[in-house]
Design a protein around this motif. Structure first.
Motif, PDB file in Angstrom:
ATOM      1  N   THR A  56       0.824  -1.212   0.000  1.00  0.00           N
ATOM      2  CA  THR A  56       0.000   0.000   0.000  1.00  0.00           C
ATOM      3  C   THR A  56       0.858   1.262   0.000  1.00  0.00           C
ATOM      4  O   THR A  56       0.373   2.326  -0.351  1.00  0.00           O
ATOM      5  N   ARG A  57       2.119   1.123   0.371  1.00  0.00           N
ATOM      6  CA  ARG A  57       3.036   2.266   0.376  1.00  0.00           C
ATOM      7  C   ARG A  57       3.953   2.265  -0.842  1.00  0.00           C
ATOM      8  O   ARG A  57       5.074   2.744  -0.782  1.00  0.00           O
ATOM      9  N   GLU A  99      11.788  -2.576  -1.846  1.00  0.00           N
ATOM     10  CA  GLU A  99      12.199  -1.228  -2.231  1.00  0.00           C
ATOM     11  C   GLU A  99      10.996  -0.329  -2.005  1.00  0.00           C
ATOM     12  O   GLU A  99       9.913  -0.613  -2.514  1.00  0.00           O
ATOM     13  N   LEU A 100      11.197   0.741  -1.240  1.00  0.00           N
ATOM     14  CA  LEU A 100      10.118   1.685  -0.943  1.00  0.00           C
ATOM     15  C   LEU A 100      10.598   3.112  -1.148  1.00  0.00           C
ATOM     16  O   LEU A 100      11.759   3.419  -0.878  1.00  0.00           O
ATOM     17  N   PRO A 101       9.711   3.997  -1.590  1.00  0.00           N
ATOM     18  CA  PRO A 101      10.063   5.421  -1.633  1.00  0.00           C
ATOM     19  C   PRO A 101      10.313   5.929  -0.205  1.00  0.00           C
ATOM     20  O   PRO A 101       9.572   5.596   0.721  1.00  0.00           O
ATOM     21  N   MET A 102      11.360   6.699  -0.033  1.00  0.00           N
ATOM     22  CA  MET A 102      11.723   7.172   1.302  1.00  0.00           C
ATOM     23  C   MET A 102      10.587   7.959   1.969  1.00  0.00           C
ATOM     24  O   MET A 102      10.371   7.844   3.170  1.00  0.00           O
ATOM     25  N   GLY A 103       9.856   8.721   1.197  1.00  0.00           N
ATOM     26  CA  GLY A 103       8.746   9.493   1.758  1.00  0.00           C
ATOM     27  C   GLY A 103       7.691   8.609   2.392  1.00  0.00           C
ATOM     28  O   GLY A 103       7.045   8.992   3.370  1.00  0.00           O
ATOM     29  N   GLU A 104       7.495   7.401   1.868  1.00  0.00           N
ATOM     30  CA  GLU A 104       6.517   6.472   2.422  1.00  0.00           C
ATOM     31  C   GLU A 104       7.010   5.868   3.728  1.00  0.00           C
ATOM     32  O   GLU A 104       6.220   5.498   4.592  1.00  0.00           O
ATOM     33  N   VAL A 105       8.331   5.754   3.890  1.00  0.00           N
ATOM     34  CA  VAL A 105       8.904   5.173   5.100  1.00  0.00           C
ATOM     35  C   VAL A 105       8.947   6.198   6.228  1.00  0.00           C
ATOM     36  O   VAL A 105       8.689   5.888   7.388  1.00  0.00           O
ATOM     37  N   VAL A 106       9.231   7.442   5.886  1.00  0.00           N
ATOM     38  CA  VAL A 106       9.411   8.500   6.888  1.00  0.00           C
ATOM     39  C   VAL A 106       8.108   8.812   7.626  1.00  0.00           C
ATOM     40  O   VAL A 106       8.114   9.037   8.833  1.00  0.00           O
ATOM     41  N   PHE A 107       6.990   8.799   6.921  1.00  0.00           N
ATOM     42  CA  PHE A 107       5.732   9.226   7.523  1.00  0.00           C
ATOM     43  C   PHE A 107       4.850   8.049   7.905  1.00  0.00           C
ATOM     44  O   PHE A 107       4.083   7.546   7.095  1.00  0.00           O
ATOM     45  N   GLY A 108       4.990   7.563   9.144  1.00  0.00           N
ATOM     46  CA  GLY A 108       4.056   6.604   9.718  1.00  0.00           C
ATOM     47  C   GLY A 108       4.288   5.142   9.425  1.00  0.00           C
ATOM     48  O   GLY A 108       3.539   4.303   9.899  1.00  0.00           O
ATOM     49  N   PHE A 109       5.340   4.786   8.674  1.00  0.00           N
ATOM     50  CA  PHE A 109       5.555   3.376   8.348  1.00  0.00           C
ATOM     51  C   PHE A 109       5.817   2.556   9.606  1.00  0.00           C
ATOM     52  O   PHE A 109       5.233   1.500   9.812  1.00  0.00           O
ATOM     53  N   TYR A 110       6.707   3.045  10.460  1.00  0.00           N
ATOM     54  CA  TYR A 110       7.081   2.303  11.666  1.00  0.00           C
ATOM     55  C   TYR A 110       5.881   2.103  12.600  1.00  0.00           C
ATOM     56  O   TYR A 110       5.691   1.021  13.143  1.00  0.00           O
ATOM     57  N   ASP A 111       5.058   3.125  12.756  1.00  0.00           N
ATOM     58  CA  ASP A 111       3.873   2.996  13.610  1.00  0.00           C
ATOM     59  C   ASP A 111       2.909   1.951  13.056  1.00  0.00           C
ATOM     60  O   ASP A 111       2.341   1.154  13.805  1.00  0.00           O
ATOM     61  N   GLU A 112       2.732   1.949  11.749  1.00  0.00           N
ATOM     62  CA  GLU A 112       1.849   0.971  11.116  1.00  0.00           C
ATOM     63  C   GLU A 112       2.422  -0.446  11.245  1.00  0.00           C
ATOM     64  O   GLU A 112       1.695  -1.405  11.468  1.00  0.00           O
ATOM     65  N   LEU A 113       3.749  -0.559  11.151  1.00  0.00           N
ATOM     66  CA  LEU A 113       4.414  -1.848  11.297  1.00  0.00           C
ATOM     67  C   LEU A 113       4.254  -2.374  12.722  1.00  0.00           C
ATOM     68  O   LEU A 113       3.965  -3.558  12.919  1.00  0.00           O
ATOM     69  N   LYS A 114       4.403  -1.497  13.705  1.00  0.00           N
ATOM     70  CA  LYS A 114       4.221  -1.910  15.102  1.00  0.00           C
ATOM     71  C   LYS A 114       2.799  -2.344  15.382  1.00  0.00           C
ATOM     72  O   LYS A 114       2.558  -3.244  16.166  1.00  0.00           O
ATOM     73  N   SER A 115       1.832  -1.699  14.733  1.00  0.00           N
ATOM     74  CA  SER A 115       0.413  -2.024  14.961  1.00  0.00           C
ATOM     75  C   SER A 115       0.056  -3.415  14.457  1.00  0.00           C
ATOM     76  O   SER A 115      -0.807  -4.069  15.027  1.00  0.00           O
TER      77      SER A 115
END
Length: 92
Positions: A52-53, A73-89
């Motif tokens: 989705t990212r 491979e992910l765009p850096m902008g997709e990783v910077v904004f909320g990726f880690y929080d979504e991964l933890k969830s």
């Protein structure tokens, strides 16, 4: 980088200054090669987040019968904004 034509490149650092669709030929953005190690039970939900990212799956390998290494491979902008929080969830 936004290319209006192949010879005319503009560096856009603010989304508000991004040109309208149709005014450019090509866009470049920073890309991250991400490796995520997890228990096999979370593979589906982590893959869904990456897809989705705008992620592109590069590899999926089993380290042990219960551990998986997922490479995207992910765009850096997709990783910077909320990726880690979504991964933890979706995992522990």
């Amino acid at each position: 980088r936004v290319y209006r034509t192949m010879d005319d490149m503009e560096l856009v650092e603010n989304p508000a200054k991004f040109p309208d669709p149709g005014e450019y030929e090509m866009i470049e953005e920073p890309i991250v090669l991400m490796r995520i190690q997890m228990p096999q039970e979370y593979v589906g939900s982590v893959m869904k987040i990456c897809e989705t990212r705008r992620g592109i799956q590069k590899d999926l390998s089993y380290l042990t019968p219960t551990r998986v290494l997922l490479t995207y491979e992910l765009p850096m902008g997709e990783v910077v904004f909320g990726f880690y929080d979504e991964l933890k969830s979706c995992s522990r």
